[in-house]
Enzyme design. Structure first.
Site, PDB file in Angstrom:
ATOM      1  N   ASN A  42       0.840  -1.200   0.000  1.00  0.00           N
ATOM      2  CA  ASN A  42       0.000   0.000   0.000  1.00  0.00           C
ATOM      3  C   ASN A  42       0.877   1.252   0.000  1.00  0.00           C
ATOM      4  O   ASN A  42       1.950   1.287   0.614  1.00  0.00           O
ATOM      5  CB  ASN A  42      -1.021  -0.003   1.151  1.00  0.00           C
ATOM      6  CG  ASN A  42      -0.442  -0.203   2.521  1.00  0.00           C
ATOM      7  OD1 ASN A  42       0.598  -0.834   2.689  1.00  0.00           O
ATOM      8  ND2 ASN A  42      -1.103   0.319   3.528  1.00  0.00           N
ATOM      9  N   CYS A  53      -4.168   0.612  -2.553  1.00  0.00           N
ATOM     10  CA  CYS A  53      -3.983  -0.650  -1.830  1.00  0.00           C
ATOM     11  C   CYS A  53      -2.883  -1.496  -2.479  1.00  0.00           C
ATOM     12  O   CYS A  53      -2.638  -1.393  -3.690  1.00  0.00           O
ATOM     13  CB  CYS A  53      -5.261  -1.466  -1.858  1.00  0.00           C
ATOM     14  SG  CYS A  53      -6.625  -0.755  -0.941  1.00  0.00           S
ATOM     15  N   GLU A  55      -2.965  -4.566  -3.303  1.00  0.00           N
ATOM     16  CA  GLU A  55      -3.461  -5.461  -4.359  1.00  0.00           C
ATOM     17  C   GLU A  55      -3.501  -4.755  -5.706  1.00  0.00           C
ATOM     18  O   GLU A  55      -3.132  -5.316  -6.736  1.00  0.00           O
ATOM     19  CB  GLU A  55      -4.882  -5.952  -4.023  1.00  0.00           C
ATOM     20  CG  GLU A  55      -4.979  -6.773  -2.759  1.00  0.00           C
ATOM     21  CD  GLU A  55      -5.222  -5.934  -1.502  1.00  0.00           C
ATOM     22  OE1 GLU A  55      -4.712  -4.800  -1.420  1.00  0.00           O
ATOM     23  OE2 GLU A  55      -5.925  -6.421  -0.610  1.00  0.00           O
ATOM     24  N   CYS A  94     -10.606  -3.198  -4.700  1.00  0.00           N
ATOM     25  CA  CYS A  94      -9.611  -4.140  -5.239  1.00  0.00           C
ATOM     26  C   CYS A  94     -10.290  -5.384  -5.803  1.00  0.00           C
ATOM     27  O   CYS A  94      -9.859  -5.926  -6.821  1.00  0.00           O
ATOM     28  CB  CYS A  94      -8.587  -4.516  -4.175  1.00  0.00           C
ATOM     29  SG  CYS A  94      -7.479  -3.144  -3.792  1.00  0.00           S
TER      30      CYS A  94
HETATM   31  N1  THU Z   1      -5.226  -1.574   2.370  1.00  0.00           N
HETATM   32  C1  THU Z   1      -4.637  -2.393   1.451  1.00  0.00           C
HETATM   33  O1  THU Z   1      -3.532  -2.128   0.981  1.00  0.00           O
HETATM   34  N2  THU Z   1      -5.307  -3.502   1.068  1.00  0.00           N
HETATM   35  C2  THU Z   1      -6.497  -3.911   1.572  1.00  0.00           C
HETATM   36  O2  THU Z   1      -7.019  -4.927   1.160  1.00  0.00           O
HETATM   37  C3  THU Z   1      -7.151  -3.122   2.616  1.00  0.00           C
HETATM   38  C4  THU Z   1      -6.534  -1.806   2.927  1.00  0.00           C
HETATM   39  C5  THU Z   1      -4.493  -0.389   2.806  1.00  0.00           C
HETATM   40  C6  THU Z   1      -5.061   0.919   2.355  1.00  0.00           C
HETATM   41  C7  THU Z   1      -4.549   1.864   3.424  1.00  0.00           C
HETATM   42  O3  THU Z   1      -3.245   2.279   3.082  1.00  0.00           O
HETATM   43  C8  THU Z   1      -4.468   0.999   4.666  1.00  0.00           C
HETATM   44  O4  THU Z   1      -4.498  -0.347   4.225  1.00  0.00           O
HETATM   45  C9  THU Z   1      -5.592   1.240   5.643  1.00  0.00           C
HETATM   46  O5  THU Z   1      -6.819   1.144   5.038  1.00  0.00           O
END
Ligand code: THU
Length: 152
Positions: A42, A53, A55, A94
């Protein structure tokens, strides 16, 4: 590739997470049909909404390299400085982004990453029922059966 290895690659990617606002670090490892792994973490922004995110970072990075065929994604996350202690499922955005390229039945979403987290595997379709996909848009070459199985 073994699930454990893909989770290990996701955990490795998590180390590069840039999350100074949420302090929640996520890593993802996306496996192509041919066995190549693209990873992502992220990446947050001071203005919040540009945050991406792990993903989608992995997916878009793979697509930017010309990949279109994907088999699985492993996701590992948790609070900064802590070993993962809970499953981190992909957010709705995502899931939708993955559905653009990944088969709902065959594509696997693998969660885990910690000793207390034995791998859990879901199909993308389980996580995104009644998905709006390129098939829904009537792109003939990708048209799928409606999720209800009806023919009208
Ligand atoms: N986040 C992800 O990278 N993937 C997910 O599936 C859920 C959330 C990140 C986004 C943000 O930077 C942090 O987690 C908090 O939401």
């Amino acid at each position: 590739m073994e699930m454990e290895e893909l989770l290990r690659r996701a955990a490795q990617a998590r180390q590069n997470a840039y999350a100074p606002y949420s302090h929640f670090q996520v890593g993802a490892a996306l496996l192509t049909g041919e066995g190549t792994v693209y990873s992502g973490c992220n990446v947050e922004s001071a203005s919040f909404s540009p945050t991406c995110c792990a993903e989608r970072v992995a997916l878009f990075s793979a697509v930017a390299q010309g990949e279109r065929d994907f088999a699985a994604i492993a996701i590992v996350g948790g609070p900064e400085g802590e070993a993962p202690s809970a499953y981190v499922p992909p957010c709705g955005v995502c899931r939708q982004a993955l559905a653009e390229f990944c088969d709902l039945e065959r594509f696997q979403v693998i969660l885990g990453g910690g000793p207390s987290l034995p791998p859990r595997v879901y199909s993308l379709g389980e996580l995104l029922p009644l998905a709006f996909t390129p098939g829904t848009m009537g792109r003939k070459e990708e048209k799928e059966e409606p999720p209800c199985g009806c023919t009208t």
